[in-house]
Design a protein around this motif. Structure first.
Motif, PDB file in Angstrom:
ATOM      1  N   LEU A 234       0.740  -1.161   0.037  1.00 26.26           N
ATOM      2  CA  LEU A 234       0.022   0.081  -0.107  1.00 26.26           C
ATOM      3  C   LEU A 234       0.980   1.355   0.042  1.00 26.26           C
ATOM      4  CD1 LEU A 234      -3.162   0.689   0.109  1.00 26.26           C
ATOM      5  CD2 LEU A 234      -2.599   0.652   2.759  1.00 26.26           C
ATOM      6  N   SER A 235       0.600   2.097  -0.769  1.00 25.52           N
ATOM      7  CA  SER A 235       1.542   3.453  -0.836  1.00 25.52           C
ATOM      8  C   SER A 235       1.041   4.301   0.371  1.00 25.52           C
ATOM      9  CB  SER A 235       1.236   4.211  -2.195  1.00 25.52           C
ATOM     10  OG  SER A 235      -0.018   4.659  -2.230  1.00 25.52           O
ATOM     11  N   ARG A 236       1.984   5.168   0.612  1.00 21.15           N
ATOM     12  CA  ARG A 236       1.766   6.231   1.673  1.00 21.15           C
ATOM     13  C   ARG A 236       0.796   7.317   1.068  1.00 21.15           C
ATOM     14  NH1 ARG A 236       7.997   7.263   3.033  1.00 21.15           N
ATOM     15  NH2 ARG A 236       8.569   5.223   3.723  1.00 21.15           N
ATOM     16  N   PRO A 237      -0.175   7.536   1.969  1.00 15.28           N
ATOM     17  CA  PRO A 237      -1.052   8.814   1.666  1.00 15.28           C
ATOM     18  C   PRO A 237      -0.632   9.941   1.219  1.00 15.28           C
ATOM     19  CG  PRO A 237      -1.829   7.815   3.482  1.00 15.28           C
ATOM     20  CD  PRO A 237      -0.472   7.182   3.390  1.00 15.28           C
ATOM     21  N   LEU A 238      -0.922  10.560  -0.114  1.00 13.09           N
ATOM     22  CA  LEU A 238      -0.317  11.772  -0.428  1.00 13.09           C
ATOM     23  C   LEU A 238      -0.817  12.786   0.556  1.00 13.09           C
ATOM     24  CD1 LEU A 238       1.450  13.013  -2.754  1.00 13.09           C
ATOM     25  CD2 LEU A 238      -0.871  13.476  -4.025  1.00 13.09           C
ATOM     26  N   PHE A 239      -0.063  13.726   1.166  1.00 16.98           N
ATOM     27  CA  PHE A 239      -0.163  14.936   2.017  1.00 16.98           C
ATOM     28  C   PHE A 239      -0.836  14.198   3.387  1.00 16.98           C
ATOM     29  CE2 PHE A 239      -0.962  17.144  -1.988  1.00 16.98           C
ATOM     30  CZ  PHE A 239       0.198  17.709  -2.061  1.00 16.98           C
ATOM     31  N   ASP A 240      -0.782  12.796   3.692  1.00 13.15           N
ATOM     32  CA  ASP A 240      -1.359  12.083   4.675  1.00 13.15           C
ATOM     33  C   ASP A 240      -2.640  12.213   4.659  1.00 13.15           C
ATOM     34  OD1 ASP A 240       1.057  11.552   5.827  1.00 13.15           O
ATOM     35  OD2 ASP A 240       1.418  13.245   6.946  1.00 13.15           O
ATOM     36  N   ARG A 241      -3.247  12.382   3.434  1.00 11.14           N
ATOM     37  CA  ARG A 241      -4.812  12.532   3.351  1.00 11.14           C
ATOM     38  C   ARG A 241      -5.310  11.705   2.203  1.00 11.14           C
ATOM     39  NH1 ARG A 241      -6.519  15.036   7.547  1.00 11.14           N
ATOM     40  NH2 ARG A 241      -5.587  16.931   8.347  1.00 11.14           N
ATOM     41  N   LEU A 242      -4.529  11.912   0.881  1.00  8.59           N
ATOM     42  CA  LEU A 242      -5.030  11.299  -0.204  1.00  8.59           C
ATOM     43  C   LEU A 242      -4.609   9.913  -0.510  1.00  8.59           C
ATOM     44  CD1 LEU A 242      -4.828  14.660  -2.288  1.00  8.59           C
ATOM     45  CD2 LEU A 242      -6.808  13.576  -1.233  1.00  8.59           C
TER      46      LEU A 242
ATOM     47  N   LEU B  33      -8.778   9.526  -0.627  1.00  9.90           N
ATOM     48  CA  LEU B  33      -9.614   9.740   0.611  1.00  9.90           C
ATOM     49  C   LEU B  33     -10.345   8.313   1.177  1.00  9.90           C
ATOM     50  CD1 LEU B  33     -11.976  12.357  -1.198  1.00  9.90           C
ATOM     51  CD2 LEU B  33     -10.092  12.741   0.521  1.00  9.90           C
ATOM     52  N   ARG B  34     -10.737   7.441   0.304  1.00 12.68           N
ATOM     53  CA  ARG B  34     -11.074   6.077   0.967  1.00 12.68           C
ATOM     54  C   ARG B  34     -10.780   5.235  -0.419  1.00 12.68           C
ATOM     55  NH1 ARG B  34     -15.512   2.437   0.811  1.00 12.68           N
ATOM     56  NH2 ARG B  34     -15.504   1.293   2.722  1.00 12.68           N
ATOM     57  N   ARG B  35      -9.829   4.337   0.003  1.00 15.87           N
ATOM     58  CA  ARG B  35      -9.339   3.426  -1.012  1.00 15.87           C
ATOM     59  C   ARG B  35     -10.281   2.297  -1.715  1.00 15.87           C
ATOM     60  NH1 ARG B  35      -3.445   3.863  -0.447  1.00 15.87           N
ATOM     61  NH2 ARG B  35      -3.099   5.533   0.747  1.00 15.87           N
ATOM     62  N   TRP B  36     -11.242   2.626  -2.612  1.00 11.59           N
ATOM     63  CA  TRP B  36     -12.052   1.429  -2.804  1.00 11.59           C
ATOM     64  C   TRP B  36     -12.048   1.122  -4.553  1.00 11.59           C
ATOM     65  CZ3 TRP B  36     -15.732   2.905  -6.803  1.00 11.59           C
ATOM     66  CH2 TRP B  36     -15.905   4.065  -7.027  1.00 11.59           C
TER      67      TRP B  36
ATOM     68  N   GLU C 273       3.653   6.654  -5.651  1.00  8.46           N
ATOM     69  CA  GLU C 273       3.243   8.016  -5.306  1.00  8.46           C
ATOM     70  C   GLU C 273       3.660   9.060  -6.055  1.00  8.46           C
ATOM     71  OE1 GLU C 273       5.517   6.075  -3.283  1.00  8.46           O
ATOM     72  OE2 GLU C 273       4.429   5.790  -1.328  1.00  8.46           O
ATOM     73  N   ALA C 274       4.656   9.099  -7.026  1.00  5.58           N
ATOM     74  CA  ALA C 274       4.856   9.771  -8.200  1.00  5.58           C
ATOM     75  C   ALA C 274       3.782   9.838  -9.115  1.00  5.58           C
ATOM     76  CB  ALA C 274       6.499   9.833  -8.574  1.00  5.58           C
ATOM     77  N   HIS C 275       3.445   8.644  -9.333  1.00  2.75           N
ATOM     78  CA  HIS C 275       2.247   8.310 -10.550  1.00  2.75           C
ATOM     79  C   HIS C 275       0.972   8.892  -9.942  1.00  2.75           C
ATOM     80  CE1 HIS C 275       0.096   6.064 -13.272  1.00  2.75           C
ATOM     81  NE2 HIS C 275      -0.840   6.107 -12.491  1.00  2.75           N
ATOM     82  N   GLU C 276       0.934   9.040  -8.506  1.00  4.33           N
ATOM     83  CA  GLU C 276      -0.424   9.600  -7.865  1.00  4.33           C
ATOM     84  C   GLU C 276      -0.374  10.901  -8.494  1.00  4.33           C
ATOM     85  OE1 GLU C 276      -2.901   9.946  -3.925  1.00  4.33           O
ATOM     86  OE2 GLU C 276      -0.947   8.769  -3.966  1.00  4.33           O
ATOM     87  N   ILE C 277       0.638  11.531  -8.064  1.00  2.00           N
ATOM     88  CA  ILE C 277       0.885  13.156  -8.400  1.00  2.00           C
ATOM     89  C   ILE C 277       0.764  13.580  -9.697  1.00  2.00           C
ATOM     90  CG2 ILE C 277       2.314  14.963  -8.241  1.00  2.00           C
ATOM     91  CD1 ILE C 277       3.606  13.792  -5.690  1.00  2.00           C
ATOM     92  N   ALA C 278       1.246  12.579 -10.614  1.00  2.00           N
ATOM     93  CA  ALA C 278       0.992  12.683 -12.206  1.00  2.00           C
ATOM     94  C   ALA C 278      -0.271  12.616 -12.562  1.00  2.00           C
ATOM     95  CB  ALA C 278       1.937  11.787 -12.701  1.00  2.00           C
TER      96      ALA C 278
ATOM     97  N   THR D 213      -8.732   5.631  -4.996  1.00  2.00           N
ATOM     98  CA  THR D 213      -7.614   4.580  -5.903  1.00  2.00           C
ATOM     99  C   THR D 213      -6.873   3.924  -4.691  1.00  2.00           C
ATOM    100  OG1 THR D 213      -7.739   5.223  -8.077  1.00  2.00           O
ATOM    101  CG2 THR D 213      -6.000   3.695  -7.376  1.00  2.00           C
ATOM    102  N   ASP D 214      -6.753   2.822  -4.494  1.00  4.79           N
ATOM    103  CA  ASP D 214      -6.034   1.931  -3.620  1.00  4.79           C
ATOM    104  C   ASP D 214      -4.664   1.728  -4.255  1.00  4.79           C
ATOM    105  OD1 ASP D 214      -5.052   0.104  -1.751  1.00  4.79           O
ATOM    106  OD2 ASP D 214      -6.367  -1.557  -2.288  1.00  4.79           O
ATOM    107  N   TYR D 215      -3.847   2.790  -4.139  1.00  5.06           N
ATOM    108  CA  TYR D 215      -2.593   2.711  -4.839  1.00  5.06           C
ATOM    109  C   TYR D 215      -1.790   1.825  -4.099  1.00  5.06           C
ATOM    110  CZ  TYR D 215      -3.586   6.980  -7.575  1.00  5.06           C
ATOM    111  OH  TYR D 215      -4.136   7.836  -8.307  1.00  5.06           O
ATOM    112  N   ARG D 216      -1.146   0.721  -4.876  1.00  4.58           N
ATOM    113  CA  ARG D 216      -0.214  -0.289  -4.235  1.00  4.58           C
ATOM    114  C   ARG D 216       1.158  -0.249  -5.245  1.00  4.58           C
ATOM    115  NH1 ARG D 216      -2.380  -3.790  -0.670  1.00  4.58           N
ATOM    116  NH2 ARG D 216      -4.326  -3.404  -0.093  1.00  4.58           N
ATOM    117  N   CYS D 217       2.185  -0.348  -4.738  1.00  2.00           N
ATOM    118  CA  CYS D 217       3.595  -0.417  -5.348  1.00  2.00           C
ATOM    119  C   CYS D 217       3.896  -2.085  -5.412  1.00  2.00           C
ATOM    120  CB  CYS D 217       4.673   0.352  -5.167  1.00  2.00           C
ATOM    121  SG  CYS D 217       5.267   0.002  -3.483  1.00  2.00           S
ATOM    122  N   GLN D 218       4.829  -2.431  -6.201  1.00  2.19           N
ATOM    123  CA  GLN D 218       5.327  -3.609  -6.254  1.00  2.19           C
ATOM    124  C   GLN D 218       6.470  -4.196  -5.748  1.00  2.19           C
ATOM    125  OE1 GLN D 218       3.072  -6.581  -7.533  1.00  2.19           O
ATOM    126  NE2 GLN D 218       1.818  -4.882  -7.132  1.00  2.19           N
TER     127      GLN D 218
END
Length: 184
Positions: A41-49, A51-54, A114-119, A161-166
């Protein structure tokens, strides 16, 4: 005269409609997988995003490829050269980033999730603003509408999104194996 016997196909060769373990079932199971096999599981962006990983990561990945393709096609099919250039630039950038991101549906894992999420957020905002900033909203309204719709859907999907890295790669370049139980 006896009917000819049809040899039993191994499970791996059985068409999805014939076997109890259908291909669709495997795809859905993999997309909804929240176990360690699904990634860290990725770290939440700004410790908040988010919102809800579904939205599962694999579904989001498919949305990225589909959105990038739609963006590029909308530009290509436009008669306006500015809409064409914007669509190709935005579409190819999202597909390129997706192909290089640290998740299951990429060619290689060079970009941390996390960089992909920002992108995703930047790409979504650029897609929404491009028709108005570049001035093709009135000259090519269909391309502009598609760009705005793809941009909005990218931002909204990214928020949940439930962001996950491999590989455990996070921003800052450090490789981690889930030191704080983020993927737990």
């Amino acid at each position: 005269m006896a009917e000819p016997q049809i040899p039993h196909l191994p499970t791996s060769l059985t068409p999805p409609a014939l076997g109890p373990d259908t291909g669709l079932r495997r795809v859905v199971h993999r997309a909804l997988d929240k176990s360690a096999a699904a990634g860290i599981l990725s770290r939440p962006l700004f410790d908040r995003l988010p919102l809800r990983r579904w939205i599962p990561q694999d579904v989001h990945s498919l949305m990225d490829y589909k959105g990038g393709t739609a963006m590029a096609l909308a530009g290509l099919l436009s008669d306006d050269p500015v809409a064409k250039a914007a669509g190709l630039a935005l579409g190819s950038s999202v597909i390129g980033v997706s192909l290089l991101t640290d998740y299951r549906m990429s060619l290689t894992k060079l970009i941390p999730i996390e960089a992909h999420e920002i992108a995703d957020y930047a790409y979504g905002a650029a897609a929404i603003l491009a028709p108005f900033v570049l001035g093709y909203a009135r000259r090519s309204p269909v391309a502009a509408a598609l760009h705005v719709i793809v941009g909005l859907s990218t931002i909204l999907a990214s928020l949940v999104t439930d962001y996950r890295c491999q590989t455990g790669m996070h921003l800052g370049g450090e490789l981690m194996t889930d030191p704080e139980g983020i993927g737990a």
